[in-house]
Design a protein around this motif. Sequence first.
Motif, PDB file in Angstrom:
ATOM      1  N   THR A 119       0.822  -1.200   0.000  1.00  0.00           N
ATOM      2  CA  THR A 119       0.000   0.000   0.000  1.00  0.00           C
ATOM      3  C   THR A 119       0.859   1.255   0.000  1.00  0.00           C
ATOM      4  O   THR A 119       2.083   1.196   0.084  1.00  0.00           O
ATOM      5  CB  THR A 119      -0.962  -0.029   1.208  1.00  0.00           C
ATOM      6  OG1 THR A 119      -1.864   1.068   1.110  1.00  0.00           O
ATOM      7  CG2 THR A 119      -0.242   0.010   2.529  1.00  0.00           C
ATOM      8  N   ASP A 127       0.656   5.534   1.667  1.00  0.00           N
ATOM      9  CA  ASP A 127       0.022   6.264   2.772  1.00  0.00           C
ATOM     10  C   ASP A 127      -1.406   6.672   2.426  1.00  0.00           C
ATOM     11  O   ASP A 127      -2.319   6.514   3.234  1.00  0.00           O
ATOM     12  CB  ASP A 127       0.833   7.508   3.134  1.00  0.00           C
ATOM     13  CG  ASP A 127       2.104   7.180   3.900  1.00  0.00           C
ATOM     14  OD1 ASP A 127       2.215   6.049   4.423  1.00  0.00           O
ATOM     15  OD2 ASP A 127       2.991   8.057   3.974  1.00  0.00           O
ATOM     16  N   THR A 128      -1.604   7.165   1.212  1.00  0.00           N
ATOM     17  CA  THR A 128      -2.949   7.587   0.797  1.00  0.00           C
ATOM     18  C   THR A 128      -3.918   6.411   0.793  1.00  0.00           C
ATOM     19  O   THR A 128      -5.028   6.516   1.315  1.00  0.00           O
ATOM     20  CB  THR A 128      -2.900   8.227  -0.604  1.00  0.00           C
ATOM     21  OG1 THR A 128      -2.029   9.353  -0.559  1.00  0.00           O
ATOM     22  CG2 THR A 128      -4.276   8.673  -1.060  1.00  0.00           C
ATOM     23  N   THR A 187      -3.636   3.586   2.421  1.00  0.00           N
ATOM     24  CA  THR A 187      -3.818   3.104   3.793  1.00  0.00           C
ATOM     25  C   THR A 187      -4.868   3.923   4.517  1.00  0.00           C
ATOM     26  O   THR A 187      -5.824   3.374   5.076  1.00  0.00           O
ATOM     27  CB  THR A 187      -2.489   3.149   4.572  1.00  0.00           C
ATOM     28  OG1 THR A 187      -1.584   2.227   3.969  1.00  0.00           O
ATOM     29  CG2 THR A 187      -2.689   2.802   6.036  1.00  0.00           C
ATOM     30  N   TRP A 188      -4.706   5.239   4.505  1.00  0.00           N
ATOM     31  CA  TRP A 188      -5.654   6.083   5.227  1.00  0.00           C
ATOM     32  C   TRP A 188      -7.048   6.043   4.626  1.00  0.00           C
ATOM     33  O   TRP A 188      -8.044   6.104   5.346  1.00  0.00           O
ATOM     34  CB  TRP A 188      -5.124   7.513   5.341  1.00  0.00           C
ATOM     35  CG  TRP A 188      -3.989   7.573   6.324  1.00  0.00           C
ATOM     36  CD1 TRP A 188      -2.678   7.792   6.039  1.00  0.00           C
ATOM     37  CD2 TRP A 188      -4.072   7.344   7.728  1.00  0.00           C
ATOM     38  NE1 TRP A 188      -1.931   7.715   7.192  1.00  0.00           N
ATOM     39  CE2 TRP A 188      -2.764   7.436   8.249  1.00  0.00           C
ATOM     40  CE3 TRP A 188      -5.114   7.052   8.609  1.00  0.00           C
ATOM     41  CZ2 TRP A 188      -2.474   7.275   9.593  1.00  0.00           C
ATOM     42  CZ3 TRP A 188      -4.818   6.884   9.954  1.00  0.00           C
ATOM     43  CH2 TRP A 188      -3.525   6.991  10.438  1.00  0.00           C
ATOM     44  N   THR A 189      -7.120   5.933   3.315  1.00  0.00           N
ATOM     45  CA  THR A 189      -8.427   5.822   2.664  1.00  0.00           C
ATOM     46  C   THR A 189      -9.133   4.552   3.097  1.00  0.00           C
ATOM     47  O   THR A 189     -10.316   4.578   3.479  1.00  0.00           O
ATOM     48  CB  THR A 189      -8.268   5.844   1.128  1.00  0.00           C
ATOM     49  OG1 THR A 189      -7.644   7.072   0.746  1.00  0.00           O
ATOM     50  CG2 THR A 189      -9.608   5.697   0.431  1.00  0.00           C
ATOM     51  N   VAL A 242      -8.523   2.608   5.735  1.00  0.00           N
ATOM     52  CA  VAL A 242      -8.815   2.604   7.179  1.00  0.00           C
ATOM     53  C   VAL A 242     -10.040   3.472   7.462  1.00  0.00           C
ATOM     54  O   VAL A 242     -10.966   3.041   8.168  1.00  0.00           O
ATOM     55  CB  VAL A 242      -7.592   3.065   8.000  1.00  0.00           C
ATOM     56  CG1 VAL A 242      -7.963   3.324   9.450  1.00  0.00           C
ATOM     57  CG2 VAL A 242      -6.475   2.019   7.915  1.00  0.00           C
ATOM     58  N   ALA A 243     -10.068   4.686   6.904  1.00  0.00           N
ATOM     59  CA  ALA A 243     -11.193   5.592   7.162  1.00  0.00           C
ATOM     60  C   ALA A 243     -12.505   5.017   6.636  1.00  0.00           C
ATOM     61  O   ALA A 243     -13.509   4.967   7.372  1.00  0.00           O
ATOM     62  CB  ALA A 243     -10.919   6.956   6.533  1.00  0.00           C
TER      63      ALA A 243
END
Length: 120
Positions: free
Chosen positions: A28, A30-31, A33-35, A37-38
């Motif tokens: 993955t 960072d973008t 991952t955060w997408t 997870v959110a």
Amino acid sequence: MQKWTRWQAWVALAAGAYAALSPLWTQTSDTATWTMVALGVVTAAIALWSLAMSEDRISEYALILMGVLFIASPWVMGFERLDDMALTAWIVGAITLVAGVLAMPQVEDRMHMHHGPIAH
């Protein structure tokens, strides 16, 4: 229908949890991952809302919306080239979308049973 018994919401809860945890085992960024997870956490929360408030129709629409957001997220957030993560987003999105759609007739049926047919 009793609370905590709607199978479609349990499927959406599992899909949301899988999405939120997927960066642990999927290549993955960072973008991405955060997408994931959110969207996963929000989907799981909506599924819990759907399970706890079995008469609430809005939660089913929210699950459908989350499915659409998952499906669009690789293109919108720019991680469509991360094959495994994009595929995860598309599959989780499809599962969440279908779960929300399949729950709609049950909500409609329960509303008619409790409030009678709508006069036209």
